[in-house]
Design a protein around this motif. Structure first.
Motif, mmCIF file in Angstrom:
data_model
loop_
_atom_site.group_PDB
_atom_site.id
_atom_site.type_symbol
_atom_site.label_atom_id
_atom_site.label_comp_id
_atom_site.label_asym_id
_atom_site.label_seq_id
_atom_site.Cartn_x
_atom_site.Cartn_y
_atom_site.Cartn_z
ATOM 1 N N MET A 184 0.965 -1.090 0.035
ATOM 2 C CA MET A 184 0.007 -0.084 -0.156
ATOM 3 C C MET A 184 0.823 1.288 0.018
ATOM 4 O O MET A 184 1.886 1.330 0.489
ATOM 5 C CB MET A 184 -0.922 0.002 1.313
ATOM 6 C CG MET A 184 -1.838 -1.221 1.342
ATOM 7 S SD MET A 184 -3.170 -1.115 -0.200
ATOM 8 C CE MET A 184 -2.173 -2.524 -1.123
ATOM 9 N N ASP A 292 -4.102 1.312 -3.108
ATOM 10 C CA ASP A 292 -5.023 1.363 -1.999
ATOM 11 C C ASP A 292 -5.871 0.017 -2.124
ATOM 12 O O ASP A 292 -5.784 -0.662 -3.120
ATOM 13 C CB ASP A 292 -6.170 2.694 -2.276
ATOM 14 C CG ASP A 292 -6.772 2.949 -0.796
ATOM 15 O OD1 ASP A 292 -6.491 2.403 0.053
ATOM 16 O OD2 ASP A 292 -7.250 3.948 -0.817
ATOM 17 N N SER A 293 -6.736 -0.042 -1.054
ATOM 18 C CA SER A 293 -7.411 -1.307 -0.826
ATOM 19 C C SER A 293 -8.740 -1.234 -1.001
ATOM 20 O O SER A 293 -9.472 -0.095 -0.289
ATOM 21 C CB SER A 293 -7.043 -2.137 0.573
ATOM 22 O OG SER A 293 -7.849 -3.283 0.652
ATOM 23 N N ASP A 294 -9.499 -1.986 -1.610
ATOM 24 C CA ASP A 294 -11.067 -1.583 -1.889
ATOM 25 C C ASP A 294 -11.483 -3.269 -1.807
ATOM 26 O O ASP A 294 -11.663 -3.939 -2.635
ATOM 27 C CB ASP A 294 -11.240 -1.153 -3.476
ATOM 28 C CG ASP A 294 -12.959 -0.855 -3.678
ATOM 29 O OD1 ASP A 294 -13.598 -0.805 -2.679
ATOM 30 O OD2 ASP A 294 -13.210 -0.891 -4.891
ATOM 31 N N GLY A 296 -10.727 -5.405 -0.055
ATOM 32 C CA GLY A 296 -9.720 -6.497 0.037
ATOM 33 C C GLY A 296 -8.877 -6.577 -1.386
ATOM 34 O O GLY A 296 -7.930 -7.299 -1.591
ATOM 35 N N ASN A 297 -9.334 -5.919 -2.451
ATOM 36 C CA ASN A 297 -8.560 -5.903 -3.620
ATOM 37 C C ASN A 297 -7.814 -4.635 -3.882
ATOM 38 O O ASN A 297 -8.248 -3.553 -3.447
ATOM 39 C CB ASN A 297 -9.542 -5.895 -4.824
ATOM 40 C CG ASN A 297 -10.472 -7.072 -4.789
ATOM 41 O OD1 ASN A 297 -9.929 -8.282 -4.523
ATOM 42 N ND2 ASN A 297 -11.860 -7.049 -5.081
ATOM 43 N N VAL A 298 -6.672 -4.754 -4.466
ATOM 44 C CA VAL A 298 -5.629 -3.439 -4.738
ATOM 45 C C VAL A 298 -6.126 -2.714 -5.891
ATOM 46 O O VAL A 298 -6.285 -3.347 -6.848
ATOM 47 C CB VAL A 298 -4.220 -4.148 -4.968
ATOM 48 C CG1 VAL A 298 -3.378 -2.873 -5.288
ATOM 49 C CG2 VAL A 298 -3.599 -4.764 -3.743
#
Length: 347
Positions: A184, A292-294, A296-298
């Motif tokens: 991240m 960033d994380s959305d 659990g997905n990058v």
């Protein structure tokens, strides 16, 4: 003022120095040609000043060597004087025509007017510059302009770099991350682009991942009949897409993504020239953005309002990294040599 002329009386260059000054004056001639043709729109043979400047220096040495440094000084000073006057002249000449055209163009493309605060800031800067020049004239220290102007340029390059400069500096220090091991924060990735949400370009109606659209206006022809163009409108837009390598792929939210490469995929000329550059499916690109994380997905996106978020062609970046240090060394050396010459002439 007497000290000014006394300096030239007491410092007479020899033949070797005159040859050097004649060679250096070719650089002065280049700037004079650019300023007079670009700002004043004057028509003259392109070789004119490349003959006149060395000739003036050589003739002054033949007449009386005490005039040689004086001629060189005034030739050098003419670049700044012509440049400053030319900026005002060019602005006054084109302001009325441009204002009417700009208002019509802005209505067509729904472009908002420049905020009053930005206009006032620009006016304040102009008043400060004029006031500073007037003050230097009053105290008879106008020669300090030859140090102040290059110094301001140097400060601008170091402390106020463009987004492209920031992008290239980051690229030089950031390691290239694999898609399956992205941490991240600010990252650099490299891979093929995959289309998710295609968008349609505004002029050629080309489906693509993203586009950079420019409208240029035709200018007057030069002596060879070639016409130049000036950019009057740009639009940059990118949709959602993926970038993948051999380890996997990640989603990119393309809002705010900047293109740091020179390529034109479609162009149509005329009085106005319309050009479009596309991000396309399977383009192999280098991308720097904020990971960033959305759920659990990058996801890669623009970090903040001043964050670097851009894409470039890896091959051109490699070429730049190889030769940019040599160019910087050359320009830095030339900058300080110029300052030393100015100091010698003025003291």
């Amino acid at each position: 003022m007497n000290e000014f002329f006394t300096f030239f009386d007491q410092n007479k260059p020899d033949g070797g120095m005159v040859v050097f000054l004649m060679f250096f004056s070719l650089g002065i001639a280049l700037f004079q040609t650019i300023i007079l043709s670009g700002l004043y729109n004057l028509k003259f043979p392109t070789w004119l000043f490349f003959v006149l400047c060395p000739s003036f220096i050589g003739l002054s040495f033949l007449v009386d060597s005490k005039y040689t440094l004086m001629v060189f000084f005034f030739l050098f000073a003419s670049v700044f004087i012509l440049g400053i006057i030319g900026m005002f002249y060019s602005g006054i000449q084109s302001s009325k025509i441009e204002k009417a055209e700009r208002e019509k163009f802005n209505r067509k493309h729904n472009i908002q007017k420049t905020p009053l605060s930005e206009k006032l800031l620009g006016l304040l800067i102009l008043v400060v510059v004029i006031g500073a020049i007037a003050w230097l004239v009053k105290i008879e220290k106008l020669k300090f302009l030859f140090f102040i102007i290059p110094g301001l340029i140097f400060i601008k390059m170091i402390f106020f770099p463009s987004n492209k400069s920031k992008f290239l500096k980051l690229q030089a220090v950031l390691p290239t991350s694999k898609m399956n091991a992205i941490a991240m924060g600010l990252v650099e990735v490299e891979g093929d682009l995959e289309e998710i949400e295609p968008i349609i370009s505004p002029y050629f109606s080309k489906p693509c991942i993203g586009y950079y659209y420019t409208i240029e206006e035709e200018g007057p022809a030069d002596d060879d009949g070639k016409r130049s163009y000036r950019t009057i409108f740009t639009e940059l837009k990118t949709g959602v897409f993926k970038i993948k390598d051999e380890t996997g792929s990640v989603t990119v939210n393309g809002e705010g993504l900047e293109f740091y490469f020179d390529r034109i995929d479609k162009q149509e000329g005329g009085k106005k020239r319309y050009s479009e550059t596309y991000l396309k499916h399977n383009d192999y690109m280098l991308l720097i953005g904020y990971a960033d994380s959305d759920q659990g997905n990058v996801v890669l996106r623009k970090g903040d309002s001043n964050g670097i978020f851009g894409v470039a062609i890896p091959q051109s970046i490699s070429f730049r990294n190889k030769y940019q240090p040599l160019l910087i060394s050359f320009l830095t050396t030339l900058f300080f040599i110029t300052l030393i010459l100015i100091y010698i002439i003025l003291n």
